[in-house]
Design an enzyme around this catalytic site. Structure first.
Site, PDB file in Angstrom:
ATOM      1  N   SER A   1      17.156  31.824 -64.998  1.00 16.38           N
ATOM      2  CA  SER A   1      17.866  31.366 -63.883  1.00 16.38           C
ATOM      3  C   SER A   1      18.200  29.746 -64.149  1.00 16.38           C
ATOM      4  O   SER A   1      17.776  29.386 -65.413  1.00 16.38           O
ATOM      5  CB  SER A   1      16.959  31.206 -62.735  1.00 16.38           C
ATOM      6  OG  SER A   1      15.730  30.168 -63.088  1.00 16.38           O
ATOM      7  N   LYS A   2      19.104  29.295 -63.388  1.00 14.95           N
ATOM      8  CA  LYS A   2      19.780  28.016 -63.905  1.00 14.95           C
ATOM      9  C   LYS A   2      18.631  26.992 -63.911  1.00 14.95           C
ATOM     10  O   LYS A   2      18.632  25.833 -64.727  1.00 14.95           O
ATOM     11  CB  LYS A   2      20.584  27.621 -62.551  1.00 14.95           C
ATOM     12  CG  LYS A   2      22.069  27.389 -63.034  1.00 14.95           C
ATOM     13  CD  LYS A   2      22.931  26.922 -61.680  1.00 14.95           C
ATOM     14  CE  LYS A   2      24.317  26.371 -62.346  1.00 14.95           C
ATOM     15  NZ  LYS A   2      25.316  26.593 -61.492  1.00 14.95           N
TER      16      LYS A   2
END
Ligand code: GLU
Length: 433
Positions: free
Chosen positions: A258-259
């Site tokens: 994920s970011k």
């Protein structure tokens, strides 16, 4: 078989590295089999529409060398579609989806649903409380035709839902093997939304069929949608394509990439000076490795070796250290003139000859090209340091200055060739000492 694969992202404004891997595997599989590779834009979720996202997607595909045979391209900044099975942008295909949703309604395989979103939320809340699976309760599936017609006539907002039949739904996944789900576990999926746009599920099945897609290769997060798609294929009378779901890409702590834990956008990696060919090599190995120990592969090598049977089932860890190492290998292998050209955007003001010399030294130390900016300071700016650190034990400041100036003069007096050899410089300094 004439293989046809597709990459159908929803344009969000950036390309996730996971999507890059999906695009690459579809590309490699099509090229390996001499087939066609399609780019399709899945933009039917209008609430997520991002201006300029399609253009940015096309540019990134081009930079990454993922040439496709059909789909939207850019000509003088304008989107132009290439191929005979377009449009390839789903928002331009709404009439097609309407036609198929009507077919399903006429066959009795779909129905109008007038339930409000408040009612659906309430229903979900109740089901959660009762620890039941959250599913539509089919209130509208039993409405009689006259009732439906009257409500349509009165312009009541509606969606169209798939009438899911009971019984086993079977399909084979090229990576995971045979999978069977019971229809009773599948929700009466919305196919057409109140805004007249199709949901992903209807659009993907219709388009994959009409575009002649033979192999659907995509991330594992879509595998739970396949039973709904299989039903749609059956009810629409379309033959099933082959499915292959790729393992998840994970953070080193095994959570889904994920970011939050760092960069995931291909555009950000490119901006930092990761080379497209290194990124391709790196993502190719997230779930597939032709030989097990070799790490550096050209696209051609990957294309020759690629095989769905060789794709791993278990999640692949995105290891940034490995990417840095690999990118460094690609940087080292660049011709000096090519390296100079690629580094230029990160060092626009440095004299070309000087930059060439700096790169000869620095290229082995770069993990990505933008790092050159920090490394340049050493060559272009006078260093700042505490002068006391240069004063040797028994000497004083004046003495240190005298001796260092002597070394400086000595260095200047040596010919340029001396700097090609550690021994020569060392010898000269020892003699001076
Ligand atoms: N539009 C979907 C996405 O954003 C495509 C999924 C699929 O390949 O079917 O990834």
């Amino acid at each position: 078989m004439n293989v046809v694969t597709r990459f159908p992202p929803s344009p969000t404004g950036f390309l996730h590295v996971g999507s890059l891997r999906t695009a690459l595997y579809n590309y490699l599989f099509a090229r390996h089999h001499g087939g066609r590779f399609i780019l399709r834009v899945e933009d039917t979720d209008r609430s997520r529409y991002v201006d300029g996202a399609v253009e940015s997607l096309i540019r990134t595909m081009n930079v990454m060398g993922l040439d496709y045979d059909e789909g939207p391209t850019l000509v003088d900044g304008e989107i132009v579609e290439v191929g005979e099975r377009g449009p390839y942008v789903q928002s331009n295909r709404t009439d097609i989806y309407k036609k198929y949703s009507k077919q399903l309604l006429d066959q009795g395989d779909a129905y109008h649903c007038f339930c409000s979103s408040e009612r659906l939320t309430q229903l979900r809340d109740q089901q959660r409380l009762a620890k039941l699976p959250t599913k539509y309760d089919r209130t509208c599936s039993g409405l009689d035709k006259a009732d439906v017609d009257a409500r349509l006539e009165a312009n009541e907002p509606f969606v169209i839902r798939l009438k899911v039949s009971e019984g086993p739904i079977m399909f084979k996944d090229e990576v995971r093997g045979a999978i069977t789900i019971d229809g009773s576990e599948v929700d009466d999926q919305v196919l057409m939304k109140t805004d007249g746009f199709p949901t992903y599920h209807l659009a993907v099945v219709v388009d994959d069929h009409l575009m002649g897609v033979t192999h659907v290769i995509r991330g594992e997060e879509w595998i739970s949608s396949v039973p709904k798609h299989v039903l749609l294929y059956q009810k629409l009378g379309f033959p099933l394509p082959a499915f292959a779901h790729l393992p998840l890409i994970l953070n080193p702590d095994k959570s889904k990439l994920s970011k939050r834990q760092g960069d995931v956008a291909v555009e950000d990696f490119l901006g930092k000076g990761y080379l497209p060919e290194a990124l391709i090599n790196f993502v190719a190995l997230l779930g597939f490795n032709p030989s097990g120990d070799k790490e550096i592969y050209s696209v051609k090598d990957l294309q020759d070796a690629f095989d769905l049977g060789g794709v791993n089932k278990s999640g692949a860890v995105f290891d940034i250290e490995k990417l840095n190492w690999m990118n460094g290998q690609y940087i080292k292998a660049l011709e000096p003139s090519e390296l100079l050209k690629r580094v230029r955007p990160y060092s626009p003001d440095v004299d070309e000859v000087l930059l060439g010399k700096i790169l000869a030294v620095e290229k082995d130390r770069l993990s990505f090209l933008s790092q050159i900016t920090e490394h340049l300071a050493m060559y272009t700016q006078a260093p700042s340091y505490n002068a006391e650190t240069l004063v040797w034990k028994k000497a004083d400041k004046a003495d240190a200055l005298k001796q260092l100036s002597g070394v400086n003069d000595l260095m200047k007096s040596l010919g340029e060739e001396a700097f090609d050899s550690v021994e020569l410089i060392e010898g000269a300094i020892k003699k001076y000492i």
